[in-house]
Design a protein around this motif. Structure first.
Motif, short mmCIF file in Angstrom:
data_model
loop_
_atom_site.label_atom_id
_atom_site.label_comp_id
_atom_site.label_asym_id
_atom_site.label_seq_id
_atom_site.Cartn_x
_atom_site.Cartn_y
_atom_site.Cartn_z
N GLN A 29 0.85 -1.19 0.00
CA GLN A 29 0.00 0.00 0.00
C GLN A 29 0.89 1.24 0.00
O GLN A 29 2.03 1.20 0.47
N GLU A 30 0.31 2.31 -0.53
CA GLU A 30 1.10 3.55 -0.58
C GLU A 30 1.24 4.14 0.81
O GLU A 30 0.32 4.05 1.63
N VAL A 31 2.38 4.76 1.07
CA VAL A 31 2.56 5.47 2.33
C VAL A 31 3.23 6.80 2.00
O VAL A 31 4.10 6.88 1.13
N GLU A 32 2.71 7.83 2.68
CA GLU A 32 3.24 9.16 2.41
C GLU A 32 4.27 9.51 3.46
O GLU A 32 3.93 9.65 4.65
N THR A 73 5.56 6.69 -1.28
CA THR A 73 6.32 5.50 -1.68
C THR A 73 5.47 4.26 -1.44
O THR A 73 4.38 4.36 -0.88
N MET A 74 5.96 3.12 -1.87
CA MET A 74 5.21 1.88 -1.61
C MET A 74 5.62 1.31 -0.26
O MET A 74 6.80 1.20 0.05
N GLY A 75 4.62 0.98 0.55
CA GLY A 75 4.88 0.36 1.84
C GLY A 75 4.12 -0.95 1.96
O GLY A 75 3.63 -1.47 0.95
#
Ligand code: PRP
Length: 208
Positions: A53-56, A62-64
């Motif tokens: 999932q995306e993380v800001e 970025t992808m997390g």
């Protein structure tokens, strides 16, 4: 056949020797159990499925990752409780259920005396926890009961195993990997693990 992982790590060997030492007092015994519990959890959760999932971050997106299924920790009462703190220190989101099993003095058959676990076992990643795997009777019985209640993705986490207990679990539950800090030599005539550490529950709870 179920995979057996015996952790080979200097810190585990260090704390295991503290636990084996009959002169170790309750406070130090509890600390050592906590430290190894965390390391066992690290190993037992090493193939926990992840979702991306995306993380800001403060800098950019970025992808997390996020752990997929919920983690359930199910100690076999009473001694299984000794590893729970260490495990949930590592995975504070984990839900904790309980199962109590005693061995009938006459029949030597394991009997459930208590259970309370969260719903949704069939969608969870379940760690069944007991510091001692001796004959494997209690562990195998607890696994049967949890499977009857829907658990289908289980790891058995044990501090010390006897080869007899490993063999029993592998025979009865070939789908359940075992994660342990040590596979010892054998059982003695009283079904205690040799060299072992004595009775883990009594030493952890100070009920010797
Ligand atoms: C010990 C241990 C396991 C079981 C292992 O519990 O914590 O649950 O024995 O033996 P098995 O593999 O031969 O079944 P115990 O009966 O001492 O109870 P406790 O946890 O209440 O101390």
């Amino acid at each position: 056949m179920a995979q057996v992982t015996e952790i080979d790590h200097p810190v585990v060997k260090h704390y295991l020797s503290i636990l084996r030492n009959k002169k170790t007092e309750t406070a130090a015994f509890r600390r050592a159990m906590g430290s190894i519990g965390t390391i066992l959890a690290y190993q037992a959760l090493s193939d926990l499925p992840l979702k991306t999932q995306e993380v800001e971050t403060p800098i950019q997106t970025t992808m997390g990752h996020k752990a997929g299924p919920e983690v359930f920790v199910i100690p076999i009462l009473r001694a299984g409780l000794s590893l729970v703190d260490g495990i949930i220190n590592f995975m504070p989101d984990a839900k904790v259920g309980h199962i109590g099993v005693y061995r009938d003095e006459k029949t030597h058959e394991p009997v459930n005396y208590y259970h309370n676990f969260p719903g949704g076992l069939n969608n969870a990643y379940t760690l069944v926890v007991d510091p001692m795997l001796a004959t494997g009777g209690s562990g195998s019985h607890a696994l049967n009961f949890l499977k009857e209640n829907g658990a289908d993705n289980i790891r058995f986490v044990s501090l010390i195993c006897a080869p007899e207990g490993v063999e029993r679990l592998q025979k009865d539950h070939p789908d359940v990997p075992i994660i342990t800090a040590a596979i010892d030599e054998k059982l003695n005539k009283d079904a205690f693990i040799v060299p072992g550490l004595g009775d883990a529950g009594d030493r952890y709870f100070g009920t010797l």
